[in-house]
Scaffold this motif. Structure first.
Motif, PDB file in Angstrom:
ATOM      1  N   VAL A 190     -10.308   1.997  -1.490  1.00 37.71           N
ATOM      2  CA  VAL A 190     -10.488   1.314  -0.213  1.00 37.71           C
ATOM      3  C   VAL A 190     -11.709   1.934   0.451  1.00 37.71           C
ATOM      4  N   THR A 191     -12.624   1.107   0.913  1.00 39.46           N
ATOM      5  CA  THR A 191     -13.819   1.598   1.584  1.00 39.46           C
ATOM      6  C   THR A 191     -13.716   1.306   3.069  1.00 39.46           C
ATOM      7  N   LEU A 192     -13.924   2.330   3.880  1.00 39.47           N
ATOM      8  CA  LEU A 192     -13.855   2.211   5.329  1.00 39.47           C
ATOM      9  C   LEU A 192     -15.193   2.631   5.928  1.00 39.47           C
ATOM     10  N   LEU A 193     -15.933   1.669   6.462  1.00 42.38           N
ATOM     11  CA  LEU A 193     -17.228   1.951   7.074  1.00 42.38           C
ATOM     12  C   LEU A 193     -17.086   1.904   8.584  1.00 42.38           C
ATOM     13  N   PRO A 194     -17.525   2.940   9.286  1.00 44.23           N
ATOM     14  CA  PRO A 194     -17.315   3.014  10.736  1.00 44.23           C
ATOM     15  C   PRO A 194     -18.301   2.153  11.515  1.00 44.23           C
ATOM     16  N   PRO A 195     -17.948   1.808  12.755  1.00 47.80           N
ATOM     17  CA  PRO A 195     -18.858   1.024  13.586  1.00 47.80           C
ATOM     18  C   PRO A 195     -20.095   1.831  13.979  1.00 47.80           C
ATOM     19  N   HIS A 196     -21.196   1.105  14.172  1.00 43.74           N
ATOM     20  CA  HIS A 196     -22.444   1.649  14.713  1.00 43.74           C
ATOM     21  C   HIS A 196     -23.207   2.564  13.756  1.00 43.74           C
ATOM     22  N   VAL A 197     -22.723   2.761  12.551  1.00 43.73           N
ATOM     23  CA  VAL A 197     -23.409   3.632  11.593  1.00 43.73           C
ATOM     24  C   VAL A 197     -24.076   2.755  10.539  1.00 43.73           C
ATOM     25  N   PRO A 198     -25.405   2.798  10.404  1.00 43.97           N
ATOM     26  CA  PRO A 198     -26.101   1.919   9.460  1.00 43.97           C
ATOM     27  C   PRO A 198     -25.715   2.190   8.004  1.00 43.97           C
ATOM     28  N   HIS A 199     -25.674   1.106   7.239  1.00 44.87           N
ATOM     29  CA  HIS A 199     -25.406   1.193   5.809  1.00 44.87           C
ATOM     30  C   HIS A 199     -26.073   0.006   5.134  1.00 44.87           C
ATOM     31  N   ASN A 200     -26.223   0.081   3.830  1.00 49.12           N
ATOM     32  CA  ASN A 200     -26.770  -1.025   3.063  1.00 49.12           C
ATOM     33  C   ASN A 200     -25.809  -1.344   1.925  1.00 49.12           C
ATOM     34  N   GLY A 201     -26.248  -2.075   0.915  1.00 46.28           N
ATOM     35  CA  GLY A 201     -25.355  -2.375  -0.198  1.00 46.28           C
ATOM     36  C   GLY A 201     -26.033  -3.248  -1.234  1.00 46.28           C
TER      37      GLY A 201
ATOM     38  N   GLY B 139     -16.008  10.686   4.801  1.00 48.52           N
ATOM     39  CA  GLY B 139     -15.204  10.256   3.671  1.00 48.52           C
ATOM     40  C   GLY B 139     -14.857   8.785   3.733  1.00 48.52           C
ATOM     41  N   PRO B 140     -15.808   7.892   3.428  1.00 46.69           N
ATOM     42  CA  PRO B 140     -15.548   6.450   3.545  1.00 46.69           C
ATOM     43  C   PRO B 140     -14.701   5.869   2.412  1.00 46.69           C
ATOM     44  N   ALA B 141     -14.549   6.601   1.307  1.00 41.27           N
ATOM     45  CA  ALA B 141     -13.787   6.097   0.152  1.00 41.27           C
ATOM     46  C   ALA B 141     -12.377   6.684   0.189  1.00 41.27           C
ATOM     47  N   LEU B 142     -11.377   5.810   0.222  1.00 43.62           N
ATOM     48  CA  LEU B 142      -9.985   6.239   0.299  1.00 43.62           C
ATOM     49  C   LEU B 142      -9.275   5.868  -1.000  1.00 43.62           C
ATOM     50  N   ALA B 143      -8.834   6.882  -1.751  1.00 54.35           N
ATOM     51  CA  ALA B 143      -8.099   6.653  -2.994  1.00 54.35           C
ATOM     52  C   ALA B 143      -6.614   6.588  -2.664  1.00 54.35           C
ATOM     53  N   ASP B 144      -6.153   5.402  -2.315  1.00 57.85           N
ATOM     54  CA  ASP B 144      -4.780   5.217  -1.836  1.00 57.85           C
ATOM     55  C   ASP B 144      -4.265   3.869  -2.341  1.00 57.85           C
ATOM     56  N   PRO B 145      -3.566   3.849  -3.476  1.00 56.10           N
ATOM     57  CA  PRO B 145      -3.094   2.576  -4.044  1.00 56.10           C
ATOM     58  C   PRO B 145      -2.189   1.789  -3.094  1.00 56.10           C
ATOM     59  N   LEU B 146      -1.324   2.489  -2.344  1.00 61.49           N
ATOM     60  CA  LEU B 146      -0.432   1.784  -1.417  1.00 61.49           C
ATOM     61  C   LEU B 146      -1.234   1.105  -0.321  1.00 61.49           C
ATOM     62  N   LEU B 147      -2.225   1.792   0.217  1.00 61.17           N
ATOM     63  CA  LEU B 147      -3.072   1.205   1.250  1.00 61.17           C
ATOM     64  C   LEU B 147      -3.803  -0.012   0.709  1.00 61.17           C
ATOM     65  N   ARG B 148      -4.337   0.109  -0.504  1.00 60.83           N
ATOM     66  CA  ARG B 148      -5.058  -1.035  -1.079  1.00 60.83           C
ATOM     67  C   ARG B 148      -4.131  -2.227  -1.273  1.00 60.83           C
TER      68      ARG B 148
ATOM     69  N   LEU C 160       0.852  -1.259  10.044  1.00 64.70           N
ATOM     70  CA  LEU C 160       1.153  -0.261   9.010  1.00 64.70           C
ATOM     71  C   LEU C 160      -0.112   0.208   8.305  1.00 64.70           C
ATOM     72  N   ILE C 161      -1.068  -0.706   8.117  1.00 68.91           N
ATOM     73  CA  ILE C 161      -2.348  -0.340   7.509  1.00 68.91           C
ATOM     74  C   ILE C 161      -3.094   0.649   8.392  1.00 68.91           C
ATOM     75  N   CYS C 162      -3.171   0.348   9.684  1.00 69.84           N
ATOM     76  CA  CYS C 162      -3.902   1.226  10.606  1.00 69.84           C
ATOM     77  C   CYS C 162      -3.240   2.589  10.707  1.00 69.84           C
ATOM     78  N   GLU C 163      -1.917   2.616  10.713  1.00 65.81           N
ATOM     79  CA  GLU C 163      -1.195   3.885  10.755  1.00 65.81           C
ATOM     80  C   GLU C 163      -1.558   4.745   9.544  1.00 65.81           C
ATOM     81  N   ARG C 164      -1.622   4.119   8.376  1.00 68.51           N
ATOM     82  CA  ARG C 164      -1.935   4.876   7.158  1.00 68.51           C
ATOM     83  C   ARG C 164      -3.394   5.339   7.154  1.00 68.51           C
ATOM     84  N   ILE C 165      -4.295   4.492   7.642  1.00 66.69           N
ATOM     85  CA  ILE C 165      -5.705   4.892   7.716  1.00 66.69           C
ATOM     86  C   ILE C 165      -5.876   6.076   8.654  1.00 66.69           C
ATOM     87  N   LEU C 166      -5.199   6.048   9.792  1.00 64.18           N
ATOM     88  CA  LEU C 166      -5.298   7.156  10.739  1.00 64.18           C
ATOM     89  C   LEU C 166      -4.799   8.451  10.108  1.00 64.18           C
ATOM     90  N   GLY C 167      -3.833   8.339   9.232  1.00 63.98           N
ATOM     91  CA  GLY C 167      -3.393   9.523   8.498  1.00 63.98           C
ATOM     92  C   GLY C 167      -4.491  10.098   7.630  1.00 63.98           C
TER      93      GLY C 167
END
Length: 280
Positions: A64-75, A106-115, A140-147
């Protein structure tokens, strides 16, 4: 020949979700850019290479990839056939801007349940009228991400003890019973019951063995059955029991009852007539 991109985007009627995007790109390269939302990304096929805060990363299908607001990225795609992705753009306050730094680190989350939960939410968002289920899954997704972003004990209040949990579950059931046709958002219920949305979902599910959205849908189907037995037309029944349209009613009615409302209505007989072979 450049392959034509396949892209679908929409804004669901779910608080906190600014946009849903499903896309397949073969050769598109994103320049450096930023969003004012959290970008919650899963890759279904291929791989995306991207830079975030001057560090190279990869979005893989098992992460799972989580990119924060206001931070530039490409792809850009890594494989010749490109990549297929699904994205949820979440309002900044859903996860809180105070966690931007942790997400950058840490934008990459290795979490099968979250995915899996994110996949389930995308499936729900593709079906109109399932807002309470979508809200519940998002909580439930947000709760797990906050963890993942910090210490769960500080970010999410601890679960209430069993007696309080039972009482909370029953109070939520009473609220749902009072709002069957018009429905009730998870945030409205959380405000009325002074409880965290994720705790509401968990307490209800543990107490009754069914999620709040499943309970509400079952109540609506029950009412629909009674109205069909009165001879009401399916479109009218859908509108008066809280379904967004006749298709929404039919989908849920068949899943619970085993046949569609049209078929069910054709079996209706006069009051007191009894089943075939029993009439006198």
């Amino acid at each position: 020949m450049v392959a034509r991109p396949d892209l679908t985007a929409w804004r669901p009627a779910v608080a906190g979700v600014a946009e849903v995007l499903h896309a397949h790109f073969t050769d598109h390269v994103y320049p450096m850019h930023a969003h004012d939302t959290w970008t919650l990304l899963i890759v279904d096929d291929g791989m995306v290479r991207y830079d975030l805060d001057r560090h190279e990363h990869g979005a893989l299908s098992d992460l799972v990839t989580l990119l924060p607001p206001h931070v530039p990225h490409n792809g850009c795609p890594v494989t010749p056939h490109g990549f297929r992705k699904r994205v949820l753009y979440l309002d900044a306050d859903v996860l809180g801007v105070e966690h931007i730094g942790r997400a950058v680190d840490g934008p990459a989350l290795a979490d099968p349940l979250l995915r899996r939960r994110i996949h389930q939410l995308h499936t729900v968002l593709a079906e109109p009228g399932e807002d309470l289920e979508a809200e519940s899954r998002l909580a439930l997704i947000c709760e797990r991400i906050l963890g993942h972003l910090g210490h769960p004990s500080r970010l999410v209040p601890p679960s209430p003890p069993r007696p309080d949990r039972v009482g909370l579950a029953h109070r939520l059931r009473d609220l749902l019973d009072e709002h069957v046709p018009e429905g009730l958002s998870l945030q409205e219920a959380a405000t009325l019951l002074h409880a965290h949305p994720a705790h509401l979902v968990r307490a209800f599910s543990r107490e009754f063995g069914i999620a709040p959205h499943q309970y509400l849908t079952a109540c609506r189907v029950d009412r629909a059955r009674r109205l069909l037995l009165e001879g009401r037309a399916a479109p009218e029944v859908a509108a008066s029991t809280g379904f967004c349209d006749q298709s929404h009613l039919a989908r849920n009615f068949k899943r619970i009852v085993g046949v569609g409302p049209g078929w069910y209505a054709r079996t209706v007989r006069g009051a007191g007539s009894g089943p075939p072979g029993m009439r006198t």
